[in-house]
Design an enzyme around this catalytic site. Sequence first.
Site, PDB file in Angstrom:
ATOM      1  N   ARG A   1      -5.622  -7.943  -9.019  1.00 19.47           N
ATOM      2  CA  ARG A   1      -6.764  -8.844  -9.638  1.00 19.47           C
ATOM      3  C   ARG A   1      -6.852  -8.527 -10.863  1.00 19.47           C
ATOM      4  NH1 ARG A   1      -7.815 -13.741  -8.094  1.00 19.47           N
ATOM      5  NH2 ARG A   1     -10.126 -13.632  -8.673  1.00 19.47           N
TER       6      ARG A   1
ATOM      7  N   HIS B   1       0.958   1.953 -13.063  1.00 17.42           N
ATOM      8  CA  HIS B   1       1.666   0.767 -13.478  1.00 17.42           C
ATOM      9  C   HIS B   1       3.138   0.961 -13.570  1.00 17.42           C
ATOM     10  CE1 HIS B   1       2.308  -3.078 -15.518  1.00 17.42           C
ATOM     11  NE2 HIS B   1       3.146  -2.470 -16.352  1.00 17.42           N
TER      12      HIS B   1
ATOM     13  N   GLY C   1       0.819  -1.197  -0.030  1.00 18.97           N
ATOM     14  CA  GLY C   1      -0.026  -0.131   0.044  1.00 18.97           C
ATOM     15  C   GLY C   1       0.698   1.195  -0.076  1.00 18.97           C
TER      16      GLY C   1
END
Length: 212
Positions: free
Chosen positions: A87, A105, A12
């Site tokens: 996911r 990303h 996180g």
Amino acid sequence: MKSLVILISGRGSNMQALIEARLPVRIAAVISSNPEAGGLEIARMHSIETRVVDQLAHPDRAAFDTALAEVIDSFQPDLVALAGFMRILGDKFVEHYHGRLMNIHPSLLPSFPGLDTHTRALKAGVKIHGCTVHFVTPQVDHGPIITQSAVPVLPDDTSKTLSARVLQQEHRIYPEAIRWFLEDRLQLSHNHVSVSGAVMDDSVLNSPKLLG
Ligand code: GRF
């Protein structure tokens, strides 16, 4: 004030960067697909509501997506930010959040979509690497690009040193992109994003370069 839901699966640090950027947004909840995610504790320490939608507790992707969307929608967010969310989301889910689902990303897309981007960048011998913030579309890591940051790949880099250099930039550009969204500066049309009021920096990053 607009509201934001952040989805995580792990430590996180991007979520933390979003929290600490003190954006003009209400962070309605942090939702994790993994009950063990370290980021959950960080969110709680900031008094942010947390939820777990455990990927392992659902028989298939469609069931997981439905459960996840239900929890997200209970907070009625204007924007959903994937921050290390591990996911793959189905088409129906992604389309439901069209134009309000963002991802960070760790590569300069469209190079190196998917996992292990730093190892793959080193293996490919690229001299410049980086990170990308983009809107999410059904094809994983292919959505319209909002902003990117580039870093040099140094001769002695390992995937650890390279990922640390890229991560620093992730923590900088993700809050910035979300701020633009909140300020209604992003226009999405035909797979391209423009940022109103942005000044394009025309400096060039050459890597490597000879001095003198
Ligand atoms: C980041 O590099 C992010 O770009 C990628 O997964 C990593 C998650 O790190 N999708 P963190 O959980 O935000 O620290």
